[in-house]
Design a protein around this motif. Structure first.
Motif, PDB file in Angstrom:
ATOM      1  N   ASP A 310       0.735  -1.271   0.026  1.00  0.00           N
ATOM      2  CA  ASP A 310      -0.193   0.073   0.038  1.00  0.00           C
ATOM      3  C   ASP A 310       1.006   1.296  -0.013  1.00  0.00           C
ATOM      4  O   ASP A 310       0.974   2.019   1.055  1.00  0.00           O
ATOM      5  N   ALA A 315      -1.964   0.541  -5.034  1.00  0.00           N
ATOM      6  CA  ALA A 315      -3.243   0.088  -4.733  1.00  0.00           C
ATOM      7  C   ALA A 315      -4.654   0.536  -5.449  1.00  0.00           C
ATOM      8  O   ALA A 315      -5.650  -0.085  -5.529  1.00  0.00           O
ATOM      9  N   ASP A 320      -8.333  -4.865  -3.099  1.00  0.00           N
ATOM     10  CA  ASP A 320      -8.015  -5.667  -2.152  1.00  0.00           C
ATOM     11  C   ASP A 320      -9.230  -6.859  -1.863  1.00  0.00           C
ATOM     12  O   ASP A 320     -10.363  -6.629  -1.775  1.00  0.00           O
ATOM     13  N   VAL A 326      -3.675  -6.377  -0.881  1.00  0.00           N
ATOM     14  CA  VAL A 326      -3.041  -4.874  -0.652  1.00  0.00           C
ATOM     15  C   VAL A 326      -2.547  -4.959   0.844  1.00  0.00           C
ATOM     16  O   VAL A 326      -3.510  -4.888   1.935  1.00  0.00           O
TER      17      VAL A 326
END
Length: 375
Positions: A310, A315, A320, A326
């Motif tokens: 991250d 990201a 995620d 992430v």
């Protein structure tokens, strides 16, 4: 039809920037525009280049007009290229800007071109605040950026950096398009066979030039986690060292990782990229800082789940839990995610998410964004 010139790395230079610029040229041509690339006869003096060679050993792209004429340290070449383009009056000149070192050459060419009062000058800005900072970065960057009519960034963090430096020209965030020029997807067994890898193991992939900010050291520390040692998993390191390998070798020795690694630490030619990605269960990018990454877009093309840290803009493109993980840029966080990936057998689920998401990364949208900021 617009007449477009792309200025930046291209054949006979190698690497991700050259690959990107050549694919972008094809996207403009697909849109009906006339396009050519102007690249470097000398990109970096050898003493500044950290790799083995700057030049490709593969055949050049026969379908693209590429002019090799810019010497990054010779002002006479800057003047010659700039004056030629000023007289030719293309509608749009696109500069690829990734390093302050290129500011004087590219900034001078841009200023000369603009004197025709016709050509619009825009830049794809990979970074405006570099990963590895050096004295003089900011004035060199400002010299180039102030010569542009507009900018496209491939991460929101770079767009924020532009505004932080008080550049008010039109600027737009447009995600890095899909790298779809490395061939078709392969079945995993075929890719493993091509690389002569044992199919009884799973494989994680670290791909690309090895530099400090890319965090291979963090990944090696994570891979030493006792939970991972018990799994039939190996780490493929595919990419050339762009710095001293000794610290990484020390980590490998300290943790006894040698038998769990697959080393491919030379430059990976384009025709082998598909094998490495299609052999992998997941692509891991443990960066310490970043803006965007072309590696993600290769992984999207080959429909491979991803783990990213991250930091920066990484990201932004990796939801995620949908296409991958992430995590914080720490060995523990990375190890936790890798353990979860294998213990809960998430490859198929995440690969399906990648397949659905990849449709969003279009080269035609990048072409449209560049034309929009040109005004």
């Amino acid at each position: 039809m617009a007449r477009v010139v792309i200025i930046g790395p291209a054949y006979p230079l190698r690497g991700g920037l050259a690959t990107y610029n050549e694919r972008l040229a094809r996207a403009f041509r697909e849109a009906g525009d006339e396009v050519r690339i102007v690249t470097f006869s000398l990109q970096y003096p050898n003493f500044l280049f950290p790799g083995q060679t700057q030049f490709s050993t593969e055949p050049g792209p026969a379908d693209l007009p590429i002019e090799v004429s810019i010497n990054s340290v010779n002002p006479l070449s800057w003047w010659t290229v700039g004056e030629k383009l000023r007289r030719e009056k293309p509608d749009l000149v696109i500069f690829r800007f990734w390093l302050p070192f290129m500011g004087p050459a590219l900034g001078t060419i841009a200023r000369l071109v603009r004197r025709n009062r016709h050509t619009r000058v825009v830049a794809i800005t990979d970074n405006v605040i570099p990963h590895e900072k050096r004295p003089g970065d900011r004035p060199l960057t400002r010299y180039f950026l102030s010569a542009c009519h507009g900018f496209v960034t491939m991460s929101r963090s770079v767009l924020a950096d532009l505004r932080r430096l008080h550049f008010r020209q039109p600027a737009q965030y447009q995600p890095h398009p899909l790298y779809d020029n490395f061939g078709a997807l392969k079945a995993k067994p075929a890719a493993l066979h091509a690389l002569q890898l044992d199919p009884q193991y799973g494989y994680l992939l670290f791909f690309g030039f090895i530099r400090a900010y890319k965090g291979l050291d963090i990944l090696l520390e994570a891979f030493a986690d006792e939970r991972l040692k018990s799994l039939p998993v190996k780490l493929i390191i595919a990419g050339e060292y762009y710095e001293d390998a000794a610290p990484y070798e020390a980590l490998i020795a300290r943790h006894g990782l040698e038998s769990r690694l697959v080393r491919a630490t030379d430059f990976i030619p384009n025709e082998k990229v598909a094998d490495y990605f299609c052999a992998a269960d997941m692509v891991v990018q443990p960066y310490k800082n970043a803006t965007q990454s072309g590696v993600s877009q290769i992984a999207y093309h080959f429909e491979r789940p991803m783990l990213v840290t991250d930091v920066g803009g990484l990201a932004e493109l990796i939801p995620d839990g949908e296409v991958g993980y992430v995590v914080k840029p720490t060995p523990r966080a990375i190890a936790d995610a890798l353990v979860d990936f294998y213990e809960h057998q998430r490859e198929a689920e995440l690969a399906a998410g990648v397949w659905a998401k990849k449709k969003e990364f279009s080269w035609s949208e990048m072409v449209a964004a560049l034309k929009a900021v040109a005004g």
